[in-house]
Design an enzyme around this catalytic site. Structure first.
Site, PDB file in Angstrom:
ATOM      1  CG  HIS A  54       7.732  -5.053  11.764  1.00 25.58           C
ATOM      2  ND1 HIS A  54       8.236  -4.627  12.962  1.00 25.58           N
ATOM      3  CD2 HIS A  54       6.398  -5.148  11.926  1.00 25.58           C
ATOM      4  CE1 HIS A  54       7.239  -4.460  13.816  1.00 25.58           C
ATOM      5  NE2 HIS A  54       6.109  -4.755  13.208  1.00 25.58           N
ATOM      6  CB  THR A  76       3.567  -3.244  -4.646  1.00 22.24           C
ATOM      7  OG1 THR A  76       3.343  -3.367  -6.056  1.00 22.24           O
ATOM      8  CG2 THR A  76       2.654  -4.203  -3.919  1.00 22.24           C
ATOM      9  CE  LYS A  77       6.831  -3.205  -9.441  1.00 18.37           C
ATOM     10  NZ  LYS A  77       6.271  -4.179 -10.339  1.00 18.37           N
ATOM     11  CE  LYS A  80     -11.168   2.301 -17.671  1.00 16.17           C
ATOM     12  NZ  LYS A  80     -12.583   2.597 -17.842  1.00 16.17           N
TER      13      LYS A  80
END
Ligand SMILES: CC(=O)SCCNC(=O)CCNC(=O)[C@H](O)C(C)(C)COP(=O)(O)OP(=O)(O)OC[C@H]1O[C@@H](n2cnc3c(N)ncnc32)[C@H](O)[C@@H]1OP(=O)(O)O
Length: 194
Positions: free
Chosen positions: A121, A173-174, A191
């Site tokens: 949003h 998030t990345k 790992k």
């Protein structure tokens, strides 16, 4: 929404309803026929479980051997979902590509209750309710041979590399590098796959 679009939507919903009322294997056959007909492109061996919700059929492209388990959902009314071959979407998982693009490669397994979110949003302005500010599209890309554990969330704009694994309950998030195993909130590399 114009009247023609509305009629098509009601028609599709009616056909889906019939599929959900039929006994298990008959329902599966009906849904395979129905979605195969309405999807932009669908390969062979499509499996759609009961109570699966798919919106924006004309914006969805599927390879061969794609399975959507019970109660999973795909939203692409104003975007595009593109899935390769051998893709499995677990129970209650959802791919949200409204105002967005979600591209998933081949040989990808997505565990149950996972959310793949292609747009955020817009929330910058104070003077307009967030729900009225529209969305910011951010393409999500998941490469080949990826396994996403149960109850994960893949946020908009993320790219998950080839052969990566996402641990259960992660919030990604990345971007995730090729062959990395990530887990946690936010997801971090724990790992590498040897
Ligand atoms: C279609 C389908 O897929 S349905 C089945 C769905 N299955 C799942 O959801 C299961 C997903 N599997 C996992 O989450 C596993 O933990 C994996 C694959 C990510 C990692 O497994 P392993 O390589 O054996 O990792 P291992 O157990 O050695 O853990 C390494 C470290 O990461 C941590 N860790 C492992 N998984 C997670 C996780 N999901 N969240 C947070 N931390 C985790 C461990 O606690 C350990 O930490 P420590 O070194 O501080 O002790």
């Amino acid at each position: 929404m114009n009247i023609k679009k509305r009629m098509t939507l009601h028609f599709e919903e009616g056909l889906k309803f019939i599929g959900n009322c039929l006994p298990m294997s008959l329902g599966m056959l009906w849904r395979r026929f129905l979605y195969g007909f309405f999807l932009q492109q669908s390969g062979s061996k499509l499996r759609v479980g009961s109570a699966v919700s798919i919106q924006g059929l004309k914006n969805i492209i599927l390879g061969n051997n794609v399975s959507f388990n019970r109660f999973s959902s795909l939203y692409a009314s104003r975007g595009e979902i593109n899935l390769g071959n051998n893709v499995f979407l677990g129970d209650f998982s959802s791919i949200n590509a409204n105002d967005a693009h979600v591209k998933i490669g081949s040989n990808v397994a997505i565990g149950p209750m996972t959310i793949i979110q292609g747009a955020n949003h817009n929330f910058q302005r104070h003077d307009i309710p967030i729900v009225d500010q529209g969305h910011i599209e951010s393409r999500v890309e998941i490469a080949d041979d990826v396994w996403i554990g149960a109850k994960s969330v893949i946020l908009p704009g993320v790219k998950i590399g080839t052969g990566a694994v996402v641990g259960a309950g992660s919030i990604v998030t990345k971007d995730v590098p090729d062959f990395a195993i990530v887990a946690g909130v936010p997801a971090k590399i724990i790992k590498m796959r040897k």
